[in-house]
Enzyme design. Structure first.
Site, PDB file in Angstrom:
ATOM      1  N   LEU A  50     -35.723   5.715 -15.098  1.00  0.00           N
ATOM      2  CA  LEU A  50     -35.392   7.084 -14.877  1.00  0.00           C
ATOM      3  C   LEU A  50     -34.238   7.275 -13.980  1.00  0.00           C
ATOM      4  CD1 LEU A  50     -39.059   8.660 -14.649  1.00  0.00           C
ATOM      5  CD2 LEU A  50     -37.209   8.943 -16.522  1.00  0.00           C
ATOM      6  N   GLN A 105     -30.250   6.762 -11.927  1.00  0.00           N
ATOM      7  CA  GLN A 105     -29.010   7.100 -12.286  1.00  0.00           C
ATOM      8  C   GLN A 105     -28.503   6.337 -13.445  1.00  0.00           C
ATOM      9  OE1 GLN A 105     -26.016   6.970  -9.410  1.00  0.00           O
ATOM     10  NE2 GLN A 105     -24.280   8.095 -10.505  1.00  0.00           N
ATOM     11  N   ASP A 149     -40.924   2.974 -14.976  1.00  0.00           N
ATOM     12  CA  ASP A 149     -40.488   3.433 -13.837  1.00  0.00           C
ATOM     13  C   ASP A 149     -41.819   3.774 -12.991  1.00  0.00           C
ATOM     14  OD1 ASP A 149     -37.713   4.707 -12.712  1.00  0.00           O
ATOM     15  OD2 ASP A 149     -39.294   5.470 -11.715  1.00  0.00           O
ATOM     16  N   ARG A 205     -42.065   6.592 -11.580  1.00  0.00           N
ATOM     17  CA  ARG A 205     -42.526   7.754 -11.844  1.00  0.00           C
ATOM     18  C   ARG A 205     -42.845   8.064 -13.269  1.00  0.00           C
ATOM     19  NH1 ARG A 205     -37.352  10.864 -10.567  1.00  0.00           N
ATOM     20  NH2 ARG A 205     -36.367   8.731 -10.885  1.00  0.00           N
ATOM     21  N   TYR A 224     -30.065  -2.258   3.086  1.00  0.00           N
ATOM     22  CA  TYR A 224     -29.568  -2.117   1.478  1.00  0.00           C
ATOM     23  C   TYR A 224     -28.876  -3.458   1.122  1.00  0.00           C
ATOM     24  CZ  TYR A 224     -27.870  -0.693  -2.986  1.00  0.00           C
ATOM     25  OH  TYR A 224     -27.437  -0.569  -4.124  1.00  0.00           O
TER      26      TYR A 224
HETATM   27  P1  NAD Z   1     -31.739   5.243  -8.632  1.00  0.00           P
HETATM   28  O1  NAD Z   1     -32.334   5.283  -7.195  1.00  0.00           O
HETATM   29  O2  NAD Z   1     -31.208   6.433  -9.241  1.00  0.00           O
HETATM   30  O3  NAD Z   1     -33.063   4.630  -9.648  1.00  0.00           O
HETATM   31  C1  NAD Z   1     -33.926   3.685  -9.168  1.00  0.00           C
HETATM   32  C2  NAD Z   1     -35.129   3.960 -10.185  1.00  0.00           C
HETATM   33  O4  NAD Z   1     -35.996   3.063  -9.732  1.00  0.00           O
HETATM   34  C3  NAD Z   1     -35.809   5.277  -9.715  1.00  0.00           C
HETATM   35  O5  NAD Z   1     -35.931   6.051 -11.002  1.00  0.00           O
HETATM   36  C4  NAD Z   1     -37.243   5.053  -8.920  1.00  0.00           C
HETATM   37  O6  NAD Z   1     -38.044   5.694  -9.411  1.00  0.00           O
HETATM   38  C5  NAD Z   1     -37.196   3.679  -9.645  1.00  0.00           C
HETATM   39  N1  NAD Z   1     -38.125   2.860  -8.721  1.00  0.00           N
HETATM   40  C6  NAD Z   1     -38.097   2.771  -7.387  1.00  0.00           C
HETATM   41  N2  NAD Z   1     -39.058   1.975  -6.850  1.00  0.00           N
HETATM   42  C7  NAD Z   1     -39.650   1.509  -7.926  1.00  0.00           C
HETATM   43  C8  NAD Z   1     -40.856   0.666  -7.898  1.00  0.00           C
HETATM   44  N3  NAD Z   1     -41.601   0.111  -6.726  1.00  0.00           N
HETATM   45  N4  NAD Z   1     -41.176   0.428  -9.295  1.00  0.00           N
HETATM   46  C9  NAD Z   1     -40.729   0.779 -10.318  1.00  0.00           C
HETATM   47  N5  NAD Z   1     -39.612   1.584 -10.153  1.00  0.00           N
HETATM   48  C10 NAD Z   1     -39.245   2.042  -9.096  1.00  0.00           C
HETATM   49  O7  NAD Z   1     -30.659   3.846  -8.718  1.00  0.00           O
HETATM   50  P2  NAD Z   1     -29.515   3.686  -9.465  1.00  0.00           P
HETATM   51  O8  NAD Z   1     -28.524   4.260  -8.972  1.00  0.00           O
HETATM   52  O9  NAD Z   1     -29.895   3.768 -10.869  1.00  0.00           O
HETATM   53  O10 NAD Z   1     -29.469   1.927  -9.281  1.00  0.00           O
HETATM   54  C11 NAD Z   1     -29.774   0.917 -10.257  1.00  0.00           C
HETATM   55  C12 NAD Z   1     -29.342  -0.270  -9.742  1.00  0.00           C
HETATM   56  O11 NAD Z   1     -28.041  -0.473  -9.488  1.00  0.00           O
HETATM   57  C13 NAD Z   1     -30.014  -0.935  -8.287  1.00  0.00           C
HETATM   58  O12 NAD Z   1     -30.347  -2.041  -8.088  1.00  0.00           O
HETATM   59  C14 NAD Z   1     -28.892  -0.417  -7.330  1.00  0.00           C
HETATM   60  O13 NAD Z   1     -28.781  -1.140  -6.075  1.00  0.00           O
HETATM   61  C15 NAD Z   1     -27.628  -0.591  -8.044  1.00  0.00           C
HETATM   62  N6  NAD Z   1     -26.482  -0.171  -7.751  1.00  0.00           N
HETATM   63  C16 NAD Z   1     -26.385   1.176  -8.033  1.00  0.00           C
HETATM   64  C17 NAD Z   1     -25.173   1.859  -7.539  1.00  0.00           C
HETATM   65  C18 NAD Z   1     -24.876   3.365  -7.837  1.00  0.00           C
HETATM   66  O14 NAD Z   1     -23.885   3.912  -7.330  1.00  0.00           O
HETATM   67  N7  NAD Z   1     -25.685   3.965  -8.460  1.00  0.00           N
HETATM   68  C19 NAD Z   1     -24.039   1.153  -7.036  1.00  0.00           C
HETATM   69  C20 NAD Z   1     -24.430  -0.389  -6.699  1.00  0.00           C
HETATM   70  C21 NAD Z   1     -25.519  -0.747  -7.145  1.00  0.00           C
HETATM   71  N1  SER Z   2     -23.967   3.456  -4.639  1.00  0.00           N
HETATM   72  C1  SER Z   2     -24.572   2.572  -3.687  1.00  0.00           C
HETATM   73  C2  SER Z   2     -25.178   3.390  -2.523  1.00  0.00           C
HETATM   74  O1  SER Z   2     -24.182   4.239  -1.974  1.00  0.00           O
HETATM   75  C3  SER Z   2     -23.886   1.546  -3.461  1.00  0.00           C
HETATM   76  O2  SER Z   2     -24.707   0.475  -3.722  1.00  0.00           O
HETATM   77  O3  SER Z   2     -26.260   3.082  -2.144  1.00  0.00           O
END
Ligand code: NAD
Ligand code: SER
Length: 320
Positions: free
Chosen positions: A10, A12, A34, A36, A143
């Site tokens: 769920l 991003q 997820d 949620r 993080y």
């Molecule tokens: P997000 O925070 O949008 O989504 C994370 C999801 O994980 C949420 O829907 C949340 O409900 C779920 N979640 C949290 N704790 C949980 C648990 N204990 N069990 C099951 N589900 C759980 O994150 P995202 O942006 O989609 O990131 C996905 C991955 O990409 C992560 O590893 C993040 O570190 C990495 N990442 C994201 C970005 C970014 O800009 N979005 C950048 C660098 C790395």
């Molecule tokens: N977009 C992420 C953050 O700002 C980078 O991992 O946490």
């Protein structure tokens, strides 16, 4: 990959990756999960959705067995800004959650596991511009510390158990589908919502804070491309550098003004400024280009045009 589980579906990235995976592998072969529940049927009416806490190893095992899963995209994590507010939660979810997934990967003989890393792996004692694949990893955010540890533990499972585990260091991801979940790069999404609504945007980073970024379409493309790459041709595994563009809030605002001339921005840096200041300005992704053919499609101009086009339509329909 025949039967895929997406944990953190769920979020991003998960909410868009799941659609791309279902299109390619068949809805019935891609299970969403997820913490949620999917109360608003965000992921659609069809397709299986499971509620699971990635830290509950027994329940995770049950789900993997129940659906005959052979591959996992593990996206559940606590991002940088939320992590600074609750370091213990960040450590528990990002480390123990990944450990459970990797451990079950060995126990149940899974074919492939993809766990994203982040540009947050860099911190002190590293070049700020065009940071290399194998540069020093000394993050200062909790993080970032979990992301470095996650990469090391993935590589350990590759070497020790022969598990096929892969990951990429995403820069800030910009998208118009699901709002970001509490990171330092979230401003680069929020700014577009204000712009299309005709509102002044208050940026939580200073105007000259340069960070690497990527549009969601490229993020999905990179993730699927790495997931499908020939394992035997990969020299690296858990933390491929990838990038598409780098810009400051001031440069992004100028790009938006080319399309929305009345757009206004002000700057009120908060605690996230320190996190951003600890990160690099730009990334050298030549290793990903060489090992699995990575190449982005969207630069700042193309990304800005697409964000404004889609979000303007949503605003006109009253959806945002
Ligand atoms: P997000 O925070 O949008 O989504 C994370 C999801 O994980 C949420 O829907 C949340 O409900 C779920 N979640 C949290 N704790 C949980 C648990 N204990 N069990 C099951 N589900 C759980 O994150 P995202 O942006 O989609 O990131 C996905 C991955 O990409 C992560 O590893 C993040 O570190 C990495 N990442 C994201 C970005 C970014 O800009 N979005 C950048 C660098 C790395
Ligand atoms: N977009 C992420 C953050 O700002 C980078 O991992 O946490």
């Amino acid at each position: 990959m025949n039967k895929i589980l997406v944990i953190g579906a769920l979020g991003q990235i998960g909410s868009e990756l799941i659609l791309a995976l279902r299109k390619k592998y068949g809805t019935e072969n891609v299970i969403a999960a997820d913490l949620r529940p999917d109360t608003n049927k965000k992921l659609g009416e069809d397709g299986v959705f499971e509620v699971v806490d990635v830290m509950d190893k027994d329940e995770l095992r049950n789900i993997i067995k129940k659906h005959n899963i052979d591959s996992i995209f593990h996206l559940a994590a606590i991002l940088s800004a939320v992590g600074e507010k609750n370091p213990a939660l960040c450590w528990n979810v990002n480390i123990n959650g990944s450990f459970n997934v990797l451990d079950l990967g060995v126990e149940l003989g899974l074919k492939r596991i993809i766990i994203p890393s982040s540009m947050a792996v860099w911190g002190k004692n590293v070049e700020k511009e065009n940071v290399k694949q194998d540069s020093v990893l000394q993050p200062t955010s909790v993080y970032g510390i979990t992301k470095v540890t996650g990469e090391l533990i993935c590589d350990y499972y590759v070497q020790r158990f022969g598990l096929d585990c892969r990951g990429l260091r995403y820069p800030g991801i910009i998208s118009h589908g699901t709002l970001p979940g509490g990171g330092t790069t979230d401003y680069a999404v929020d700014i577009f919502y204000s712009a299309v609504k005709g509102e002044k945007y208050t940026c939580f980073l200073s105007e000259d804070t340069m960070l690497p970024m990527m549009f969601m379409d490229d993020c999905i493309k990179a993730t699927m491309q790495l997931a499908e790459a020939d394992f035997n041709k990969l020299e690296h595994h858990s933390g491929f550098n990838v990038t598409a563009m780098s810009f400051t809030p001031k440069q992004l605002a100028a790009e938006i003004k080319k399309i929305i001339p009345d757009f206004e921005i002000e700057y009120k840096p908060d605690f996230r400024q320190a996190i951003a200041d600890s990160w690099v300005w730009s990334i050298d992704d030549s290793v990903a280009r060489k090992e699995w053919g990575w190449k982005p499609d969207f630069d700042i101009t193309a990304m800005t045009a697409e964000m404004i086009r889609v979000l303007s339509e949503k605003h006109k329909k009253g959806l945002i």
